[in-house]
Design an enzyme around this catalytic site. Sequence first.
Site, PDB file in Angstrom:
ATOM      1  N   ASN A  83       0.985  -1.113   0.078  1.00  0.00           N
ATOM      2  CA  ASN A  83       0.056  -0.049  -0.138  1.00  0.00           C
ATOM      3  C   ASN A  83       0.952   1.277  -0.053  1.00  0.00           C
ATOM      4  O   ASN A  83       1.609   1.431   1.006  1.00  0.00           O
ATOM      5  CB  ASN A  83      -0.937  -0.171   1.373  1.00  0.00           C
ATOM      6  CG  ASN A  83      -1.785   1.029   1.321  1.00  0.00           C
ATOM      7  OD1 ASN A  83      -1.440   2.421   1.044  1.00  0.00           O
ATOM      8  ND2 ASN A  83      -3.085   0.714   1.555  1.00  0.00           N
TER       9      ASN A  83
ATOM     10  N   HIS B 175       0.915   6.275   1.882  1.00  0.00           N
ATOM     11  CA  HIS B 175       1.739   7.090   2.866  1.00  0.00           C
ATOM     12  C   HIS B 175       2.986   7.744   2.065  1.00  0.00           C
ATOM     13  O   HIS B 175       3.638   8.846   2.743  1.00  0.00           O
ATOM     14  CB  HIS B 175       2.091   6.710   4.003  1.00  0.00           C
ATOM     15  CG  HIS B 175       0.757   6.301   4.745  1.00  0.00           C
ATOM     16  ND1 HIS B 175      -0.229   7.258   5.000  1.00  0.00           N
ATOM     17  CD2 HIS B 175       0.250   5.164   5.017  1.00  0.00           C
ATOM     18  CE1 HIS B 175      -1.434   6.634   5.725  1.00  0.00           C
ATOM     19  NE2 HIS B 175      -1.200   5.451   5.691  1.00  0.00           N
TER      20      HIS B 175
ATOM     21  N   HIS C 199      -5.449   3.581  -1.822  1.00  0.00           N
ATOM     22  CA  HIS C 199      -7.109   3.999  -1.082  1.00  0.00           C
ATOM     23  C   HIS C 199      -7.186   5.602  -1.680  1.00  0.00           C
ATOM     24  O   HIS C 199      -6.550   6.421  -1.184  1.00  0.00           O
ATOM     25  CB  HIS C 199      -6.839   3.820   0.314  1.00  0.00           C
ATOM     26  CG  HIS C 199      -8.223   4.116   1.117  1.00  0.00           C
ATOM     27  ND1 HIS C 199      -8.336   4.234   2.292  1.00  0.00           N
ATOM     28  CD2 HIS C 199      -9.496   4.608   0.542  1.00  0.00           C
ATOM     29  CE1 HIS C 199      -9.600   4.338   2.883  1.00  0.00           C
ATOM     30  NE2 HIS C 199     -10.386   4.806   1.542  1.00  0.00           N
TER      31      HIS C 199
ATOM     32  N   ARG D 169      -9.377   8.176  -1.064  1.00  0.00           N
ATOM     33  CA  ARG D 169     -10.405   8.640  -0.073  1.00  0.00           C
ATOM     34  C   ARG D 169     -11.063   9.737  -0.486  1.00  0.00           C
ATOM     35  O   ARG D 169     -10.670  10.475  -1.370  1.00  0.00           O
ATOM     36  CB  ARG D 169      -9.720   9.215   1.106  1.00  0.00           C
ATOM     37  CG  ARG D 169      -8.860   8.047   1.828  1.00  0.00           C
ATOM     38  CD  ARG D 169      -8.230   8.477   3.205  1.00  0.00           C
ATOM     39  NE  ARG D 169      -9.588   8.668   4.381  1.00  0.00           N
ATOM     40  CZ  ARG D 169      -9.625   7.798   5.408  1.00  0.00           C
ATOM     41  NH1 ARG D 169      -9.004   6.620   5.235  1.00  0.00           N
ATOM     42  NH2 ARG D 169     -10.638   8.197   6.140  1.00  0.00           N
TER      43      ARG D 169
ATOM     44  N   ARG E  99      -6.855  12.785   0.618  1.00  0.00           N
ATOM     45  CA  ARG E  99      -5.797  13.262   1.446  1.00  0.00           C
ATOM     46  C   ARG E  99      -4.559  12.766   1.338  1.00  0.00           C
ATOM     47  O   ARG E  99      -3.336  13.303   1.679  1.00  0.00           O
ATOM     48  CB  ARG E  99      -6.130  13.125   3.180  1.00  0.00           C
ATOM     49  CG  ARG E  99      -6.051  11.874   3.461  1.00  0.00           C
ATOM     50  CD  ARG E  99      -6.166  11.294   4.669  1.00  0.00           C
ATOM     51  NE  ARG E  99      -7.610  11.582   5.492  1.00  0.00           N
ATOM     52  CZ  ARG E  99      -8.124  11.121   6.437  1.00  0.00           C
ATOM     53  NH1 ARG E  99      -7.519  10.331   7.232  1.00  0.00           N
ATOM     54  NH2 ARG E  99      -9.468  11.330   6.889  1.00  0.00           N
TER      55      ARG E  99
ATOM     56  N   GLU F 265      -8.534   0.620  -3.186  1.00  0.00           N
ATOM     57  CA  GLU F 265      -9.630   0.713  -1.820  1.00  0.00           C
ATOM     58  C   GLU F 265     -10.406   1.714  -2.042  1.00  0.00           C
ATOM     59  O   GLU F 265      -9.976   2.949  -2.308  1.00  0.00           O
ATOM     60  CB  GLU F 265      -8.651   0.894  -0.547  1.00  0.00           C
ATOM     61  CG  GLU F 265      -7.824  -0.288  -0.215  1.00  0.00           C
ATOM     62  CD  GLU F 265      -7.008  -0.091   1.211  1.00  0.00           C
ATOM     63  OE1 GLU F 265      -7.078   0.944   1.683  1.00  0.00           O
ATOM     64  OE2 GLU F 265      -6.252  -0.821   1.372  1.00  0.00           O
TER      65      GLU F 265
ATOM     66  N   THR G  98      -8.228   3.958   8.405  1.00  0.00           N
ATOM     67  CA  THR G  98      -9.699   3.175   8.477  1.00  0.00           C
ATOM     68  C   THR G  98      -9.753   2.429   9.666  1.00  0.00           C
ATOM     69  O   THR G  98      -9.048   1.451  10.145  1.00  0.00           O
ATOM     70  CB  THR G  98      -9.677   2.089   7.451  1.00  0.00           C
ATOM     71  OG1 THR G  98      -9.196   2.985   6.122  1.00  0.00           O
ATOM     72  CG2 THR G  98     -10.827   1.340   6.933  1.00  0.00           C
TER      73      THR G  98
ATOM     74  N   GLU H 162     -11.161  -9.120   3.153  1.00  0.00           N
ATOM     75  CA  GLU H 162      -9.935  -8.761   3.950  1.00  0.00           C
ATOM     76  C   GLU H 162     -10.248  -8.558   5.321  1.00  0.00           C
ATOM     77  O   GLU H 162     -11.071  -7.934   5.513  1.00  0.00           O
ATOM     78  CB  GLU H 162      -9.447  -7.639   3.136  1.00  0.00           C
ATOM     79  CG  GLU H 162      -7.840  -7.049   3.965  1.00  0.00           C
ATOM     80  CD  GLU H 162      -7.181  -5.965   3.109  1.00  0.00           C
ATOM     81  OE1 GLU H 162      -7.246  -5.964   1.852  1.00  0.00           O
ATOM     82  OE2 GLU H 162      -6.373  -5.462   3.880  1.00  0.00           O
TER      83      GLU H 162
ATOM     84  N   HIS I  11      -3.967  -4.474   7.683  1.00  0.00           N
ATOM     85  CA  HIS I  11      -3.921  -3.167   8.672  1.00  0.00           C
ATOM     86  C   HIS I  11      -2.942  -3.287   9.840  1.00  0.00           C
ATOM     87  O   HIS I  11      -3.034  -4.174  10.496  1.00  0.00           O
ATOM     88  CB  HIS I  11      -5.244  -2.744   8.977  1.00  0.00           C
ATOM     89  CG  HIS I  11      -5.481  -1.368   9.293  1.00  0.00           C
ATOM     90  ND1 HIS I  11      -4.992  -0.724  10.245  1.00  0.00           N
ATOM     91  CD2 HIS I  11      -5.992  -0.377   8.347  1.00  0.00           C
ATOM     92  CE1 HIS I  11      -5.376   0.486  10.176  1.00  0.00           C
ATOM     93  NE2 HIS I  11      -5.767   1.024   9.445  1.00  0.00           N
TER      94      HIS I  11
END
Length: 247
Positions: free
Chosen positions: A10, A13, A46, A48, A52, A73, A104, A154, A193
Amino acid sequence: MTIQLRLGVNIDHVATIRNARGGGHPDPVEAAKLAEKAGADGITAHLREDRRHISDGDIDRLMSSLKVPLNLEMAATEEMLDIALRHKPHAACIVPEKREERTTEGGLDAAGGMDHLAPYVKALADAGIRVSLFIEPERRQLEAAKSLGAPVVELHTGAYCDATGEERELQFRRIADAVQVTGELGLECHAGHGLTFDTVGPVAALDNVRELNIGHFLIGEAIFSGLDSAIKRMRSLMDQARSEQSA
Ligand code: PXP
């Protein structure tokens, strides 16, 4: 027979750091390409509602430049569905989304939200996108995912990763029990996660888990050892746990 375990990296970030200053550096798409080279089996991003981290332009570029599959996502909203149907990524993972949350928090309430979720699962599946639901490791959520016709779930590993001592053991049991239920229900099982070098082993060792999606820890660790090395170490810890379990 041991089932192969995929690693989805992922890259959200990387975009968080980029967006802290505006501009284009560091570029999450470049990070995704590096992750591919380091052995990622897929890339997860993801998009969003508040954009962000990942932007619409990042999704465009990921779709046109990745060799490995993209797992998008997304929240179950009309806007996100339109975007997914336009891009047709390999996979879409439906996640809950609250604007004020930092990440999340908790899984999707598939059991309580069947009427809302059903058309999203159907529309994505009809477009040939592999749908997964990001849920808590609970039987009623798994049964709801099955009734909704989602082929993949998931399992949220956040509570397990955040806990220590006996509580971590307890949280791990919830995951292990849920993984077993996915087998009974014929659902493909993913997990993710909060996973780190310390917490990945027991989850990777669970037979039936097919994919782990890992982001924040890898991007943080990349500051110290580089992204290539962080991903390779994660991959090797996963493989080691898997081979010990099958020995
Ligand atoms: N899986 C899902 C569905 C997520 O929402 C996230 C966080 O975006 C992850 C996996 C990765 O979690 P982390 O960044 O804590 O590794």
